[in-house]
Design an enzyme around this catalytic site. Structure first.
Site, PDB file in Angstrom:
ATOM      1  N   PHE A  70       0.731  -1.390  -0.389  1.00 33.16           N
ATOM      2  CA  PHE A  70       0.022   0.542  -0.061  1.00 33.16           C
ATOM      3  C   PHE A  70       1.002   1.285  -0.010  1.00 33.16           C
ATOM      4  O   PHE A  70       0.669   1.919  -0.301  1.00 33.16           O
ATOM      5  CB  PHE A  70      -0.860  -0.202   1.170  1.00 33.16           C
ATOM      6  CG  PHE A  70      -1.298   0.966   1.426  1.00 33.16           C
ATOM      7  CD1 PHE A  70      -2.130   1.941   0.825  1.00 33.16           C
ATOM      8  CD2 PHE A  70      -1.632   1.816   3.112  1.00 33.16           C
ATOM      9  CE1 PHE A  70      -2.967   3.020   1.000  1.00 33.16           C
ATOM     10  CE2 PHE A  70      -2.402   2.939   2.987  1.00 33.16           C
ATOM     11  CZ  PHE A  70      -2.891   3.527   2.634  1.00 33.16           C
ATOM     12  N   ALA A 120       6.840  -5.170   6.083  1.00 30.96           N
ATOM     13  CA  ALA A 120       6.611  -5.362   7.412  1.00 30.96           C
ATOM     14  C   ALA A 120       5.471  -6.709   7.475  1.00 30.96           C
ATOM     15  O   ALA A 120       4.938  -6.158   6.419  1.00 30.96           O
ATOM     16  CB  ALA A 120       6.504  -3.861   8.891  1.00 30.96           C
ATOM     17  N   TYR A 154       2.556  -6.015  17.764  1.00 30.77           N
ATOM     18  CA  TYR A 154       3.187  -5.531  16.286  1.00 30.77           C
ATOM     19  C   TYR A 154       3.345  -3.952  17.750  1.00 30.77           C
ATOM     20  O   TYR A 154       4.731  -3.797  16.245  1.00 30.77           O
ATOM     21  CB  TYR A 154       1.707  -5.236  15.207  1.00 30.77           C
ATOM     22  CG  TYR A 154       1.960  -3.852  14.460  1.00 30.77           C
ATOM     23  CD1 TYR A 154       2.948  -4.428  13.253  1.00 30.77           C
ATOM     24  CD2 TYR A 154       1.538  -2.613  14.666  1.00 30.77           C
ATOM     25  CE1 TYR A 154       3.018  -2.860  12.528  1.00 30.77           C
ATOM     26  CE2 TYR A 154       1.744  -2.025  14.092  1.00 30.77           C
ATOM     27  CZ  TYR A 154       2.273  -2.154  12.839  1.00 30.77           C
ATOM     28  OH  TYR A 154       3.011  -1.279  11.672  1.00 30.77           O
TER      29      TYR A 154
END
Length: 304
Positions: free
Chosen positions: A11, A76, A141
């Site tokens: 993205f 990631a 995360y």
């Protein structure tokens, strides 16, 4: 300049790649296509070198980055909820993968601009959040992103020029569910003429920043004389999830109301950037207004 974008088919990475090409730079994208799509690079496929490769493959990575002028490190794993069940995988990709880039930056002398995250802050006592706020992530995360910041601090002391951009809630074209965007989920429901589902009471506060503005911030950071910093990348404008749902519903013209579901584990309550450092250090400021973009996007969706 010869730049590399890891996670460049994702993205945010694909928008950085597009922006670099528009500014006449050479671009190599490294991506393992785990949750990304080649079509994200369709605007400039013929101008970008695309390598199907993993950042955990150190020797292959070394061969590719040795001639780079700079690396934008976006690769990631990013799903907060998934990070609870796949903690080792998240650590391997997000921490070991990042250290691979930093080790090579030390060896070859290139600058690194990388995706940090507002998730390093957790629930802060003071809002808007300044960069010197205490870092207490609420989920695995966020922990990986904090470990990356410790690595950035370590390698900066070893002479690596490195800037960590702490992204707040990034939105825009090509956003997918893998980026865990609440806007994506709401728009998908609207496209199916369904009501948006809000996790929890909807009073959570977010700072939504447009992906095109984020891409510009990356190049500005790379070209700046700043050799080490963590910088908030947001708008400084707070919006509740309830208000977000209502803006989208209003734009759609549908006679619906949002539905509330259970809250998500590890969900931050209030996230709003203090953006004064970005302005001071990088002379960067977000330009795109969320409501304008939403109105335009929802109108397009409703035509289909």
């Amino acid at each position: 300049m010869n730049f590399i974008v890891t996670g460049g088919a994702g993205f945010i990475g694909s928008h950085i790649a597009d922006h670099l090409i528009e500014q006449n730079h050479s671009v190599t994208v490294i991506d393992n296509f785990h949750a990304t799509k080649l079509e994200n690079l369709s605007r400039f496929t013929n101008k970008i070198e695309i390598l199907d490769m993993d950042i955990l493959d150190y020797e292959k990575l070394r061969n590719v980055v040795k001639n780079a002028d700079g690396v934008f490190h976006e690769a990631a794993l990013t799903l907060v909820q998934e990070s609870f069940t796949k903690q080792k995988e998240y650590h391997d990709v997000n921490v070991t993968g990042t250290e691979n880039i930093l080790k090579l930056a030390k060896e070859f002398g290139f600058k690194v601009v990388y995706a940090s995250s507002s998730s390093v802050y957790g629930n802060t006592k003071k809002v808007p959040i300044k960069e010197d706020a205490e870092r207490k992530p609420l989920n695995p995360y966020g922990n990986t992103k904090l470990e990356d910041e410790y690595l950035a601090e370590k390698y900066s002391k070893l002479g690596v020029p490195i800037i960590g951009l702490r992204y707040f809630n990034v939105y825009g074209p090509r956003q997918n569910i893998a980026y865990a965007g609440v806007i994506t989920k709401f728009l998908e429901n609207i496209a199916n003429r369904k009501t948006p589902i809000i996790n929890g009471d909807g009073l959570q506060i977010r700072d939504f920043v447009y992906v095109g503005d984020v891409a510009k911030a990356n190049l500005i950071a790379m070209e700046s004389k700043v050799n080490f910093a963590f910088v908030n990348i947001g708008t400084g404008i707070a919006l509740s999830i309830n208000d977000l749902a209502n803006i989208i519903i209003k734009a759609s013209g549908l006679a619906i109301k949002p539905v509330h579901g259970p809250p998500l584990e590890g969900d931050v309550r209030t996230s709003q950037a203090d953006v004064s450092l970005a302005k001071k250090l990088l002379n960067w400021k977000a330009e795109t207004k969320l409501e304008d973009w939403l109105n335009e996007t929802v109108q397009q969706i409703m035509k289909n």
